[in-house]
Write an enzyme that holds these catalytic residues in place. Structure first.
Site, PDB file in Angstrom:
ATOM      1  N   ASP A   1      42.423   6.568  18.604  1.00  0.00           N
ATOM      2  CA  ASP A   1      42.685   5.657  19.099  1.00  0.00           C
ATOM      3  C   ASP A   1      41.852   6.336  20.762  1.00  0.00           C
ATOM      4  O   ASP A   1      41.724   5.206  21.455  1.00  0.00           O
ATOM      5  CB  ASP A   1      44.366   6.176  19.568  1.00  0.00           C
ATOM      6  CG  ASP A   1      44.760   5.473  18.495  1.00  0.00           C
ATOM      7  OD1 ASP A   1      44.991   5.670  17.593  1.00  0.00           O
ATOM      8  OD2 ASP A   1      46.297   5.133  19.295  1.00  0.00           O
TER       9      ASP A   1
ATOM     10  N   ARG B   1      53.696  16.134  29.470  1.00  0.00           N
ATOM     11  CA  ARG B   1      53.520  14.508  30.357  1.00  0.00           C
ATOM     12  C   ARG B   1      52.929  15.004  32.017  1.00  0.00           C
ATOM     13  O   ARG B   1      51.938  14.614  32.452  1.00  0.00           O
ATOM     14  CB  ARG B   1      54.305  13.768  30.793  1.00  0.00           C
ATOM     15  CG  ARG B   1      54.304  13.360  28.459  1.00  0.00           C
ATOM     16  CD  ARG B   1      52.852  13.741  27.768  1.00  0.00           C
ATOM     17  NE  ARG B   1      52.666  13.049  25.858  1.00  0.00           N
ATOM     18  CZ  ARG B   1      52.048  13.427  25.882  1.00  0.00           C
ATOM     19  NH1 ARG B   1      51.782  14.961  25.812  1.00  0.00           N
ATOM     20  NH2 ARG B   1      52.115  13.826  24.299  1.00  0.00           N
TER      21      ARG B   1
ATOM     22  N   ASP C   1      55.766   7.709  25.972  1.00  0.00           N
ATOM     23  CA  ASP C   1      54.640   8.441  26.547  1.00  0.00           C
ATOM     24  C   ASP C   1      53.701   7.571  27.561  1.00  0.00           C
ATOM     25  O   ASP C   1      53.967   8.254  29.035  1.00  0.00           O
ATOM     26  CB  ASP C   1      53.627   8.787  26.115  1.00  0.00           C
ATOM     27  CG  ASP C   1      54.047  10.208  25.105  1.00  0.00           C
ATOM     28  OD1 ASP C   1      54.895  11.149  25.731  1.00  0.00           O
ATOM     29  OD2 ASP C   1      53.820  11.136  24.097  1.00  0.00           O
TER      30      ASP C   1
ATOM     31  N   SER D   1      51.805  11.166  12.261  1.00  0.00           N
ATOM     32  CA  SER D   1      51.657  11.502  13.795  1.00  0.00           C
ATOM     33  C   SER D   1      51.925  12.812  14.470  1.00  0.00           C
ATOM     34  O   SER D   1      53.904  12.968  14.698  1.00  0.00           O
ATOM     35  CB  SER D   1      51.910  10.637  14.674  1.00  0.00           C
ATOM     36  OG  SER D   1      51.779  10.396  16.117  1.00  0.00           O
TER      37      SER D   1
END
Length: 415
Positions: free
Chosen positions: A21, A103, A132, A184
């Site tokens: 990505d 995060r 996210d 993932s």
């Protein structure tokens, strides 16, 4: 801030992982925003050296002008994981918040680097269906509301791994990714998460190829192993007698617990954006730490204090899951948990066996447990006759309600 009519940026700082990505995002940013300069940012939060090897070369080969790798491992554990541990936060009863707790430290570092390099926009590779995107952008909004945020997955027309691979191939940009990726994954010092593949059907049990950090509990050693943890005012100070840094302590616990199959969960959770998702998580060291910390709490905190801490933990699990770390609410809840932790000094021994971490021994100078009070034998500290008055007062409201009901029934029968 949201994108407006501005269609070009001088410099964009991209949260970069080196995967498919973000490899595609670099050339896409340059093509979409008037050949803007793209600086890649990679956060080392303990995901493993294998993910960081050659990452700077990958970023530059994709078109970035530079790739900055920030070592956030100790900060992550000391300033985020350990304070969250004090709250006892567990999302929906099982999830130890491994992805969401990383995060804020990444977003904070991104904002700092963006200011240093003079970026006028931040960019992330989160999808429009996930949590996210909210977590990153909530942090950006709190720390740098003046910076624009670019989310390619909400803008471009590519929808699959094949689209991204074709995009890179057309531009002769090297990428080691393939169409055969099954899962993932997201890893850091606290955990690793797994989604996709057979896990997309909640009726399918996870195969052993899902798990990458822990051994199968069935294949774990037949003999149990114990780990001792020492805390001072809620802070972990020693593991098995060793004074380790926060990060090194977590690495040690991960290795020990993973070998016994500790820390696996398979859950269906409620995402912030409204849909449910199924994921498997491995949090070996974190499972040990949570068991030890709660074992110490049970020894020290009284009933009402523990009840309040449990309430804080429940509420804070949603605060951190939803990405609201940099808010007044989060600060207040963290302060409350830290205040209760002032008494949490002591030692806990955890037994590891076949996927389970249990408290085996506990002691504290602040313990409220007393053999004199708890004994079933004769003692001078508690007169059992006193319980009668306590129970009568404790049940007074129920007694009054029953008397009123009886009176009402009698009146009805009389009429």
């Amino acid at each position: 801030m949201a994108l407006s009519s501005k269609t070009s940026f001088k410099k964009v700082l991209l949260a970069y992982s080196g995967g498919l990505d973000t490899s595609a995002i670099i050339p896409w940013l340059k093509e979409t925003y008037d050949n803007c300069e793209v600086v890649a940012f990679c956060a080392d939060v303990g995901q493993g050296d294998e993910e960081l090897i050659g990452i700077k070369d990958k970023a530059i080969a994709s078109g970035a002008s530079d790739c900055i790798v920030a070592d956030l491992k100790e900060e992550f554990v000391k300033d985020y994981i350990f304070p969250i541990l004090k709250t006892g936060a567990v999302y929906e009863g099982q999830y130890l918040l491994g992805t969401s707790m990383a995060r804020p430290v990444i977003a904070k570092a991104m904002v700092e680097v963006a200011k240093q390099v003079g970026a006028d926009a931040l960019c992330h590779g989160c999808t429009g269906k996930g949590n996210d995107q909210v977590r990153f952008e909530a942090c950006f909004a709190a720390l740098a509301p003046n910076l624009a945020v670019i989310a390619p997955w909400r803008e471009w027309d590519m929808v699959s791994r094949e689209d991204l691979l074709n995009y890179l191939d057309q531009r002769n940009i090297p990428c080691s990714a393939s169409l055969t990726k099954i899962y993932s994954r997201d890893a850091n010092a606290w955990h690793i998460s797994h989604e996709g593949g057979e896990l997309e059907d909640p009726w399918n049990p996870p195969s052993e190829q899902v798990w990458t950090m822990t051994v199968s509990p069935e294949q774990a050693p037949d003999a149990p192993e114990t780990i001792s943890l020492s805390f001072e005012k809620g802070e972990l100070t020693h593991v098995d007698g060793q004074a380790l840094s926060p990060y090194q302590a977590l690495v040690y616990l991960n290795n020990k617990a993973a070998a016994h199959g500790v820390g696996r969960i398979d859950i269906v959770e409620n995402r912030l954006v409204g849909m449910k998702s199924r994921g498997c998580y491995e949090t070996p060291g974190g499972t040990v730490l949570m068991a030890a910390y709660k074992g110490l709490e049970a020894l020290i905190l009284d009933k009402e204090a523990l009840k309040f801490r449990e309430y804080v933990g429940l509420e804070f699990s949603h605060v951190i899951y939803d990405g609201r770390w940099f808010t007044s609410l989060a600060k207040a809840q963290l302060s409350a948990a830290a205040s209760l932790a002032e008494k949490l000094t002591g030692d806990i021994v955890i037994k590891l066996y076949k996927g389970v971490a249990t408290v085996a021994q506990r002691r504290s100078p602040n313990s409220l447990y007393s053999e004199d009070f708890a004994t079933f034998g004769a003692d001078d500290v508690y007169d059992q006759k006193h319980a009668e008055g306590f129970i009568r007062l404790f049940t007074l409201s129920s007694r009054i309600e029953a008397m009123q009901l009886k009176a009402t029934q009698s009146e009805a029968e009389a009429s």
